[in-house]
Write a protein that holds these residues in place. Structure first.
Motif, PDB file in Angstrom:
ATOM      1  N   GLY A  22       0.753  -1.361  -0.191  1.00 21.38           N
ATOM      2  CA  GLY A  22      -0.081  -0.110   0.260  1.00 21.38           C
ATOM      3  C   GLY A  22       0.885   1.407   0.105  1.00 21.38           C
ATOM      4  N   ILE A  60      -7.027  -3.986   0.219  1.00 25.44           N
ATOM      5  CA  ILE A  60      -6.889  -2.568   0.217  1.00 25.44           C
ATOM      6  C   ILE A  60      -6.607  -1.799  -1.053  1.00 25.44           C
ATOM      7  CG2 ILE A  60      -4.659  -0.886   0.853  1.00 25.44           C
ATOM      8  CD1 ILE A  60      -3.181  -2.903   2.012  1.00 25.44           C
ATOM      9  N   TYR A  68      -5.542   3.996  -4.034  1.00 24.85           N
ATOM     10  CA  TYR A  68      -4.096   2.024  -4.203  1.00 24.85           C
ATOM     11  C   TYR A  68      -4.284   1.705  -5.858  1.00 24.85           C
ATOM     12  CZ  TYR A  68      -3.847   2.127   0.515  1.00 24.85           C
ATOM     13  OH  TYR A  68      -4.067   3.105   1.962  1.00 24.85           O
TER      14      TYR A  68
END
Length: 281
Positions: A22, A60, A68
């Motif tokens: 991330g 994520i 992201y």
């Protein structure tokens, strides 16, 4: 079928890396350091693993697809593009990408002038990837120093027709950004890539993760296979670092004199695929 050969060697670097899950900014900084290192060795092209910029963390990404994923000419990659220009190196960077409100598992292709010239999107999505990502079946070949380099991402290599299509359209190298894990992924890596090389008498290259990314414990062992399927460069299982190799057109030409599978095969056509060829000066 195109069977021409380049006239000189090409110098390629493989970034076997551990991504910070991330952390796009942190992963960009690491990429800049590796590109600078490759520049000292006069590398023509450097390749990074699949989803390198975020790590392999679909949960994520799904929670915040703006934060992201990368968009074309994303400002977060400005310094990375600049370092490619400074070192006169082409780079292939794995990342989740958003274009036209769709999500792709992509390779960003940056030329020696620091320009994003195209994006290759993974053709064969793994079953768990299909709920979040899509593909457009566009195949991509880049031409660097007269070497025609066919783009691939991980699971693509499990499908012989993918590399065959690229080879029949002139590829000398099958360039694969990957995430292969310990266990079954390790077995796939050991079988698919030498097979794709021998099938098509082309060099195959894999840039794989090392260490943990998301839930995956990756197996490293990035490397290069000769046009007759022999592994000629191998990274370690648990150690990050930069691998580099000079590939010779003479080896390619000699392999095709010994092994005629590519010449003897019928032309592979795939009505779902389009082909993009990008010449990089």
């Amino acid at each position: 079928m195109m069977l021409s050969f380049p006239k000189k060697n090409i110098n390629i670097a493989i970034a076997q890396t551990t991504s910070k899950d991330g952390d796009i900014e942190g992963n960009v900084k690491q990429a800049i350091s590796l590109i600078n290192e490759a520049g000292k060795n006069k590398v023509d092209l450097i390749v990074f693993p699949e989803k390198y910029l975020t790590g392999y963390v679909p949960d994520i990404i799904e929670k915040d697809t703006n934060k992201y994923t990368i968009i074309p000419n994303d400002q977060r990659l400005a310094n990375l593009r600049a370092i490619c220009k400074l070192n006169k190196i082409c780079a292939v960077i794995g990342t989740p990408m958003k274009r036209d409100n769709k999500l792709y598992i992509s390779s960003v292709i940056i030329d020696r002038n620091g320009v994003e010239v195209s994006y290759y999107d993974k053709s064969q999505l793994f079953k768990s990837e299909k709920k979040l990502f899509t593909t457009n079946n566009k195949q991509t070949i880049i031409e660097v120093n007269e070497w025609r380099i066919g783009m691939a991402i991980c699971y693509d290599a499990g499908f012989a027709e993918h590399s065959r299509f690229l080879a029949q359209n002139g590829s000398h190298i099958y360039l694969n950004s990957s995430l292969f894990s310990k266990g079954m992924g390790n077995q796939e890596l050991d079988i698919w890539l030498p097979a794709r090389s021998l099938d098509n008498t082309i060099y195959s290259i894999v840039a794989n993760h090392v260490g943990k990314t998301g839930i995956w414990d990756t197996c490293g062992q990035s490397g290069v296979w000769s046009p007759l399927g022999t592994k000629i460069l191998k990274g370690e299982t648990d150690k990050a670092g930069l691998l580099s190799i000079k590939l010779s057109p003479d080896v390619l030409e000699e392999a095709r004199k010994k092994e005629s599978m590519l010449l003897d095969s019928p032309m592979f056509t795939n009505s779902d695929s389009t082909l993009e060829v990008i010449k990089i000066d």
